[in-house]
Design an enzyme around this catalytic site. Structure first.
Site, mmCIF file in Angstrom:
data_model
loop_
_atom_site.group_PDB
_atom_site.id
_atom_site.type_symbol
_atom_site.label_atom_id
_atom_site.label_comp_id
_atom_site.label_asym_id
_atom_site.label_seq_id
_atom_site.Cartn_x
_atom_site.Cartn_y
_atom_site.Cartn_z
ATOM 1 C CB CYS A 81 -0.924 0.002 1.221
ATOM 2 S SG CYS A 81 -1.934 1.492 1.326
ATOM 3 C CB CYS A 234 -5.141 3.443 -4.954
ATOM 4 S SG CYS A 234 -4.238 1.875 -5.085
#
Length: 331
Positions: A81, A234
């Site tokens: 991430c 994201c």
């Protein structure tokens, strides 16, 4: 057993940090999954929920300062991430009083460091995004027996859109679109199909990003994230989009890009590999905020009790979000 949960975000991609090294015993994977699903719930979770939980643990080998695991809101685990690792970089950096170091992730030890602030009072960190692969086997892609997918149509998804697939290392499907398509329903339609667990193209799901070129070296990225749905941002999606921009849309290596998203803005730099320690041809520097919103202390019993009202838990807020909102308003 008491558990401290710190709510953080990178570009409004929100997480709770759960530090296993501070617990009297480590939680099992089933406990972590159950806690994540409960606290992340946007209606009944902790402090309006989150996109998942970032688990901090001791590294399994020498070199990294710590290990990060990424548990999505639905309990599934992501390999990386980009927004989350910046917040873990800040957390570990403060804990160990270091400014640059490596963090162990599922597939690689990634270099992180404190960076020049995006704006006054905005804590900013840079993270290495790698390894990167276009191989279908690394993406879980099954389409016409292609070994890779570059700048091609996938007819069952759209007659108009052009796609490129890249793992960074999370699998991403990228399409450059106009503004009307960016803001329209196509992203949700395509991404929900590709993440339904039953489609033959990406049976394990995939992150899908639509990208609009606002100007030279200036992108806007909207992402539907596997295991989460629509997200404000994201990090790996913006990194993947930046790479495809350089390879296919006229961008250049070693040139800073401004990448906006529904939750804010980051900067990226796409690199060609000149380091034999890296195992892929490309890697990306991702620079963005690492904002700490607040923290709360709960017991494991409370987290496991379905009748305990998480929405009433008191949070000690940091006040950093006000500064971040002022930064966003200035964009």
């Amino acid at each position: 057993m008491e558990i401290s949960l710190t709510k953080v975000h990178g570009s409004d991609n929100e997480f709770f940090i759960l530090d296993q090294t501070k617990l009297s015993r480590k939680l099992t994977d089933s406990e972590i999954k159950a806690i994540t699903k409960r606290v992340s719930d946007r209606d009944n979770g902790l402090w309006q929920g989150a996109d998942g939980v970032l688990v901090v643990d001791e590294p399994t080998h020498s070199g990294p300062l710590g290990m990060m695991r990424v548990i999505n809101a639905d309990g599934s685990e992501a390999s990386m991430c980009g927004n989350g690792i910046r917040t873990i970089a800040r957390y570990l950096g403060q804990e160990h009083r270091q400014l640059n170091f490596k963090i162990q992730t599922m597939y690689a030890d990634l270099l992180v460091e404190q960076a020049t602030p995006l704006a006054p009072s905005i804590q900013t960190f840079q993270a290495e995004i790698s390894p990167i692969s276009f191989a279908a086997k690394d993406l879980g892609l099954h389409w016409q027996d292609l070994p890779e997918l570059h700048h091609q149509k996938i007819s069952v998804l759209s007659d108009q859109l052009i796609f490129t697939a890249v793992a960074v290392p999370n699998p991403h499907l990228i399409s450059f679109v106009d503004h009307e398509t960016l803001t329209g329903p196509e992203l949700g339609r395509i991404a929900s199909y590709l993440n339904n667990g039953d489609n033959p193209i990406f049976p394990d799901g995939v992150n899908v990003s639509f990208v609009e070129v606002l100007a030279a070296n200036h992108l806007f990225v909207r992402t539907y994230e596997r295991g989460v749905g629509y997200t404000n941002a994201c990090g790996t999606g913006m990194s993947a989009s930046s790479l495809v921009y350089v390879l296919e849309q006229g961008g250049h290596f070693e040139q800073e890009l401004n990448v906006q998203n529904p939750g804010g803005m980051v900067k990226t730099i796409v690199h060609e590999n000149t380091d034999t320690e890296r195992h892929s041809l490309y890697w990306v520097s991702l620079v963005g905020n690492a904002t700490f919103l607040g923290a709360a202390m709960l017991t494991l019993e409370q987290l496991n009790d379905p009748d305990f009202d998480l929405t009433q838990v008191h949070f000690e807020e940091t006040g950093e979000q006000e500064k971040y909102r002022q930064f966003i308003a200035s964009l």
